[in-house]
Scaffold this motif. Structure first.
Motif, PDB file in Angstrom:
ATOM      1  N   LEU A   1       1.429   0.354   1.236  1.00  0.00           N
ATOM      2  CA  LEU A   1       2.488   1.249   0.771  1.00  0.00           C
ATOM      3  C   LEU A   1       3.159   1.954   1.944  1.00  0.00           C
ATOM      4  N   ALA A   2       2.403   2.150   3.029  1.00  0.00           N
ATOM      5  CA  ALA A   2       2.980   2.795   4.208  1.00  0.00           C
ATOM      6  C   ALA A   2       4.127   1.964   4.776  1.00  0.00           C
ATOM      7  N   ALA A   3       4.120   0.666   4.490  1.00  0.00           N
ATOM      8  CA  ALA A   3       5.175  -0.203   5.013  1.00  0.00           C
ATOM      9  C   ALA A   3       6.392  -0.225   4.101  1.00  0.00           C
ATOM     10  N   MET A   4       6.365   0.581   3.044  1.00  0.00           N
ATOM     11  CA  MET A   4       7.445   0.563   2.055  1.00  0.00           C
ATOM     12  C   MET A   4       8.814   0.783   2.706  1.00  0.00           C
ATOM     13  N   ASP A   5       8.875   1.757   3.598  1.00  0.00           N
ATOM     14  CA  ASP A   5      10.152   2.099   4.220  1.00  0.00           C
ATOM     15  C   ASP A   5      10.720   0.884   4.946  1.00  0.00           C
ATOM     16  N   GLU A   6       9.865   0.225   5.711  1.00  0.00           N
ATOM     17  CA  GLU A   6      10.326  -0.924   6.484  1.00  0.00           C
ATOM     18  C   GLU A   6      10.729  -2.093   5.582  1.00  0.00           C
ATOM     19  N   MET A   7       9.934  -2.310   4.513  1.00  0.00           N
ATOM     20  CA  MET A   7      10.204  -3.470   3.661  1.00  0.00           C
ATOM     21  C   MET A   7      11.440  -3.273   2.789  1.00  0.00           C
ATOM     22  N   ALA A   8      11.671  -2.026   2.374  1.00  0.00           N
ATOM     23  CA  ALA A   8      12.772  -1.789   1.438  1.00  0.00           C
ATOM     24  C   ALA A   8      14.100  -1.582   2.145  1.00  0.00           C
ATOM     25  N   HIS A   9      14.054  -1.336   3.450  1.00  0.00           N
ATOM     26  CA  HIS A   9      15.285  -1.003   4.178  1.00  0.00           C
ATOM     27  C   HIS A   9      16.315  -2.126   4.050  1.00  0.00           C
ATOM     28  N   GLY A  10      17.514  -1.739   3.622  1.00  0.00           N
ATOM     29  CA  GLY A  10      18.601  -2.709   3.531  1.00  0.00           C
ATOM     30  C   GLY A  10      18.624  -3.516   2.255  1.00  0.00           C
ATOM     31  N   HIS A  11      17.644  -3.312   1.382  1.00  0.00           N
ATOM     32  CA  HIS A  11      17.644  -4.024   0.107  1.00  0.00           C
ATOM     33  C   HIS A  11      18.304  -3.184  -0.982  1.00  0.00           C
ATOM     34  N   MET A  12      18.627  -3.852  -2.086  1.00  0.00           N
ATOM     35  CA  MET A  12      19.185  -3.156  -3.238  1.00  0.00           C
ATOM     36  C   MET A  12      18.086  -2.369  -3.956  1.00  0.00           C
ATOM     37  N   ILE A  13      18.515  -1.423  -4.766  1.00  0.00           N
ATOM     38  CA  ILE A  13      17.540  -0.572  -5.451  1.00  0.00           C
ATOM     39  C   ILE A  13      16.676  -1.388  -6.419  1.00  0.00           C
ATOM     40  N   ALA A  14      17.239  -2.437  -7.012  1.00  0.00           N
ATOM     41  CA  ALA A  14      16.449  -3.261  -7.930  1.00  0.00           C
ATOM     42  C   ALA A  14      15.376  -4.050  -7.196  1.00  0.00           C
ATOM     43  N   ASP A  15      15.602  -4.339  -5.909  1.00  0.00           N
ATOM     44  CA  ASP A  15      14.611  -5.076  -5.132  1.00  0.00           C
ATOM     45  C   ASP A  15      13.392  -4.226  -4.818  1.00  0.00           C
ATOM     46  N   VAL A  16      13.593  -2.904  -4.789  1.00  0.00           N
ATOM     47  CA  VAL A  16      12.457  -2.009  -4.537  1.00  0.00           C
ATOM     48  C   VAL A  16      11.366  -2.266  -5.565  1.00  0.00           C
ATOM     49  N   VAL A  17      11.782  -2.517  -6.804  1.00  0.00           N
ATOM     50  CA  VAL A  17      10.817  -2.779  -7.870  1.00  0.00           C
ATOM     51  C   VAL A  17      10.055  -4.072  -7.591  1.00  0.00           C
ATOM     52  N   SER A  18      10.759  -5.106  -7.128  1.00  0.00           N
ATOM     53  CA  SER A  18      10.089  -6.358  -6.777  1.00  0.00           C
ATOM     54  C   SER A  18       9.083  -6.143  -5.657  1.00  0.00           C
ATOM     55  N   ILE A  19       9.473  -5.331  -4.677  1.00  0.00           N
ATOM     56  CA  ILE A  19       8.594  -5.109  -3.527  1.00  0.00           C
ATOM     57  C   ILE A  19       7.339  -4.356  -3.958  1.00  0.00           C
ATOM     58  N   ILE A  20       7.529  -3.312  -4.753  1.00  0.00           N
ATOM     59  CA  ILE A  20       6.363  -2.575  -5.242  1.00  0.00           C
ATOM     60  C   ILE A  20       5.459  -3.525  -6.020  1.00  0.00           C
ATOM     61  N   GLY A  21       6.057  -4.364  -6.835  1.00  0.00           N
ATOM     62  CA  GLY A  21       5.263  -5.305  -7.628  1.00  0.00           C
ATOM     63  C   GLY A  21       4.482  -6.262  -6.746  1.00  0.00           C
ATOM     64  N   SER A  22       5.115  -6.768  -5.694  1.00  0.00           N
ATOM     65  CA  SER A  22       4.428  -7.757  -4.867  1.00  0.00           C
ATOM     66  C   SER A  22       3.381  -7.125  -3.962  1.00  0.00           C
ATOM     67  N   MET A  23       3.437  -5.800  -3.782  1.00  0.00           N
ATOM     68  CA  MET A  23       2.395  -5.132  -2.984  1.00  0.00           C
ATOM     69  C   MET A  23       1.107  -5.005  -3.768  1.00  0.00           C
ATOM     70  N   ASP A  24       1.200  -5.037  -5.081  1.00  0.00           N
ATOM     71  CA  ASP A  24       0.036  -4.890  -5.946  1.00  0.00           C
ATOM     72  C   ASP A  24      -0.674  -3.569  -5.645  1.00  0.00           C
ATOM     73  N   ILE A  25       0.034  -2.473  -5.843  1.00  0.00           N
ATOM     74  CA  ILE A  25      -0.563  -1.181  -5.536  1.00  0.00           C
ATOM     75  C   ILE A  25      -1.155  -0.551  -6.787  1.00  0.00           C
ATOM     76  N   VAL A  26      -2.256   0.144  -6.575  1.00  0.00           N
ATOM     77  CA  VAL A  26      -2.892   0.911  -7.629  1.00  0.00           C
ATOM     78  C   VAL A  26      -3.221   2.268  -7.032  1.00  0.00           C
ATOM     79  N   PHE A  27      -2.868   3.322  -7.722  1.00  0.00           N
ATOM     80  CA  PHE A  27      -2.985   4.625  -7.088  1.00  0.00           C
ATOM     81  C   PHE A  27      -4.384   5.143  -6.976  1.00  0.00           C
ATOM     82  N   GLY A  28      -5.298   4.606  -7.747  1.00  0.00           N
ATOM     83  CA  GLY A  28      -6.687   5.032  -7.615  1.00  0.00           C
ATOM     84  C   GLY A  28      -7.202   4.873  -6.196  1.00  0.00           C
ATOM     85  N   ASP A  29      -6.832   3.787  -5.552  1.00  0.00           N
ATOM     86  CA  ASP A  29      -7.382   3.593  -4.207  1.00  0.00           C
ATOM     87  C   ASP A  29      -6.457   4.117  -3.117  1.00  0.00           C
TER      88      ASP A  29
END
Lengths: 417, 201
Positions: A386-414
């Motif tokens: 998740l720390a790489a979110m800024d780098e990965m999302a930079h320059g993408h559309m807002i709808a792509d942010v959702v794809s990126i979050i999905g492909s990171m497979d993040i769970v907030f418990g950990d």
């Protein structure tokens, strides 16, 4: 023309595509993301601090609640760290059971990831299909540990108990007729291992179904290909592990590179991506379904043929059997000391890491010789991703942010711990 | 094949020289302690030296040694501990450095060497209060907005210092001192050296 300035958008913490409690502050230029600043910690429970105030055994159930999508794998890293400090050996049958449940957990995790990732990107059906298979595996969890999610099954020195000889069955009620119940119970007549084997036989077909729905799907490809690209060097720089690192083309899997338990005796392959985009990470995880399935099958065969103890016989670490405890003074003392004062772990420090569904999950344990850890640090894979979110999302559309979050497979418990 | 921990340790001693305070191999893991002032230089060497090539920083955390083994450590309570992994060479390393000043523990940031260190250093700052010099954006990360204190220090109570509730009169959420007591069901027990010997106690 009116002058358009950057504006800031608050994504979450209640947004369904935020996978829990992610608050993402997005700085936008029109629809293009200029900066993404994830605010985390909304689920922070201080597990590391709590562990300092619990005995080594009492901390095990807290591990389930970290990454609550891959429960037993968290326990695995923790008990491995304790075992390393104690220097106890786990019986081979215990190791096979652990490996089998690690892989069952991996499938559980990836099923949830696939369902919710699909849901985020607009493939509603995936969720329904994947939850059908999750249900079977949750039943295995329940039959073996008594809990569908928070298992507390792994213990320092082995696992809590051996696999039961029967599966719980459906019963006739006003919603389920006798014929329906007979159909549902068809694969539940044998032992738990029979049920798992039946699952492994039909699961590859299910993965084929998922792939039919997504892999060549035009919309799915448009939403994931060339989105959130991370090359191999950047992935290592950013501390990626697991499918995120493999998706970028790095051959790295702890099960193969630094084998623990019995992974060196099992036959499986490591899928690796090429481009490091969301689509490659998707393909890597899809192949991991099949490889995990293969490992489970091998474990089932081995466990059928080799009965034996599942937890160490060292009663300073693992409790004696109930009958021995009720009839023998020394066993009674051991039982009493173990469940009141707890085990004493020799002073020292250990770092144990496993190949978790999401990446490298590590437990760094410092003991000063007391019955509680002096300090425990959990290394959560999602935190680095998740720390790489800024780098990965930079320059993408807002709808792509959702794809990126999905492909990171993040769970907030950990991530929040 | 990865090299053995002993070979790795001797290689580290050659490379780092007097930047090193000590190094051990225990339980199959290599740990080294470096001087706090050479934290950044040592990290750069660990990353770039051909025989070491630690290309991933796996974990970084702060540790408070003020009550270790019941007595604590003399001279610097706060340590930064880093776990490194070499994907290329397949070996691991633990690096530790103690911050000299307890009132203001400071150490150099390694974000410029491993971008992934960013959040880990923010977390160590938030939880243990170690200040990383040269970090681009050293904000709190896990605790609440406006939080006071560093929760993973040993003098911070496990139940916290403030609790939050909704105040119906002011019609907003307020903070107040905690109303629960500290409850320890199982005490922390450190056994004496000769515990369990014949004739002891």
């Amino acid at each position: 023309m009116a002058e358009i300035k950057n504006y800031t958008l608050n994504f979450g913490p209640q947004h369904p595509a935020a996978h829990g409690v992610l608050r993402l502050v997005l700085e936008l230029d029109g629809e293009v993301v200029e900066r993404a600043d994830p605010h985390i910690g909304l689920l922070h429970r201080g597990t590391e601090k709590l562990a300092e105030h619990r005995t080594f055994l009492q901390t095990v159930p807290y591990m389930d609640r970290l990454d609550y999508m891959s429960m037993m794998q968290n326990e695995h890293a923790y008990v491995m760290a304790v075992e390393k400090l104690l220097g106890v050996e786990v019986p081979v049958r215990g190791q096979y059971i652990r490996v089998m449940f690690d892989e069952i957990t991996r499938i559980l995790n990836h099923l949830l990831w696939l369902g919710t990732h699909g849901l985020d990107v607009g493939a509603m059906t995936m969720f329904l299909y994947t939850f059908r298979e999750r249900e079977d595996l949750m039943d295995v969890y329940e039959a073996v540990t008594g809990a569908r999610v928070h298992a507390a099954y792994y213990r320092p020195g082995g696992v809590y108990r051996d696999l039961p000889d029967s599966m719980p069955k459906y019963q006739v009620n006003k919603y389920k007729s006798a014929a329906e119940v007979k159909r549902l119970n068809a694969n539940r007549e044998g032992s738990v291992l029979d049920f798992i084997e039946d699952f492994t036989n039909r699961f590859p077909k299910c993965v084929d179904d998922y792939e039919t729905l997504l892999t060549e799907n035009r919309i799915w490809k448009q939403r994931t290909i060339s989105i959130g690209v991370v090359d191999a060097d950047r992935a290592k720089q950013l501390g990626f592990t697991g499918p995120m690192l493999r998706g970028s083309g790095v051959v790295w899997d702890l099960r193969r590179m630094q084998p623990y338990e019995v992974y060196d005796q099992l036959d499986f392959e490591i899928p690796v991506g090429k481009n490091g985009d969301c689509y490659d990470r998707y393909l890597v995880r899809m192949e991991e379904f099949r490889q995990s399935n293969r490992i489970i099958k091998q474990c089932v065969d081995w466990l059928r043929a080799n009965p034996g103890p599942v937890i160490t016989g060292d009663h300073k670490v693992a409790p004696p059997s109930r009958t021995a405890m009720k009839s023998n003074m020394e066993e009674l003392i051991h039982h009493f000391k173990l469940f009141t004062e707890g085990m004493h772990v020799p002073a020292g420090e250990a770092y144990a890491a496993i190949e978790h569904s999401k990446g490298e999950f590590g437990v760094y344990l410092i003991s000063d010789g007391a019955n509680k850890p002096y300090r425990m640090k959990l290394r959560a894979p999602g935190f680095a991703h998740l720390a790489a979110m800024d780098e990965m999302a930079h320059g993408h559309m807002i709808a792509d942010v959702v794809s990126i979050i999905g492909s990171m497979d993040i769970v907030f418990g950990d991530i929040d711990r | 094949m990865p090299i053995t921990p002993e070979v790795l340790l001797s290689r580290l001693q050659d490379v780092l020289g007097d930047k090193l305070v000590g190094g051990t191999v225990a339980l199959g893991e290599v740990s080294i302690e470096v001087r706090p002032e050479s934290w950044h230089d040592a990290a750069r060497q660990l990353r770039d030296e051909p025989g070491l090539r630690f290309d991933e920083m796996i974990d970084l955390c702060g540790v408070d040694y003020s009550t270790y083994a019941g007595v604590g450590r003399q001279g610097g309570h706060y340590a930064a501990v880093m776990h490194l992994l070499s994907v290329v060479r397949n070996h691991r390393l633990r690096v530790r450095a103690f911050c000299p000043d307890d009132d203001m523990p400071v150490i150099a940031s390694v974000v410029d060497l491993w971008s992934g260190a960013n959040w880990f250093e923010r977390e160590a700052f938030d939880m243990v209060g170690i200040v990383f010099e040269g970090h681009p954006d050293l904000r709190r990360i896990l605790t609440d907005y406006g939080f006071i204190g560093h929760p993973y220090r040993k003098d911070f109570p496990v139940h916290g210092q403030v609790e939050m509730r909704y105040d119906p009169e002011q019609k907003r959420v307020i903070y107040q001192p905690v109303s629960i007591d500290l409850r320890e069901v199982t005490p922390r027990i450190l056994r004496e050296e000769n515990f369990g010997d014949v004739g002891h106690g």
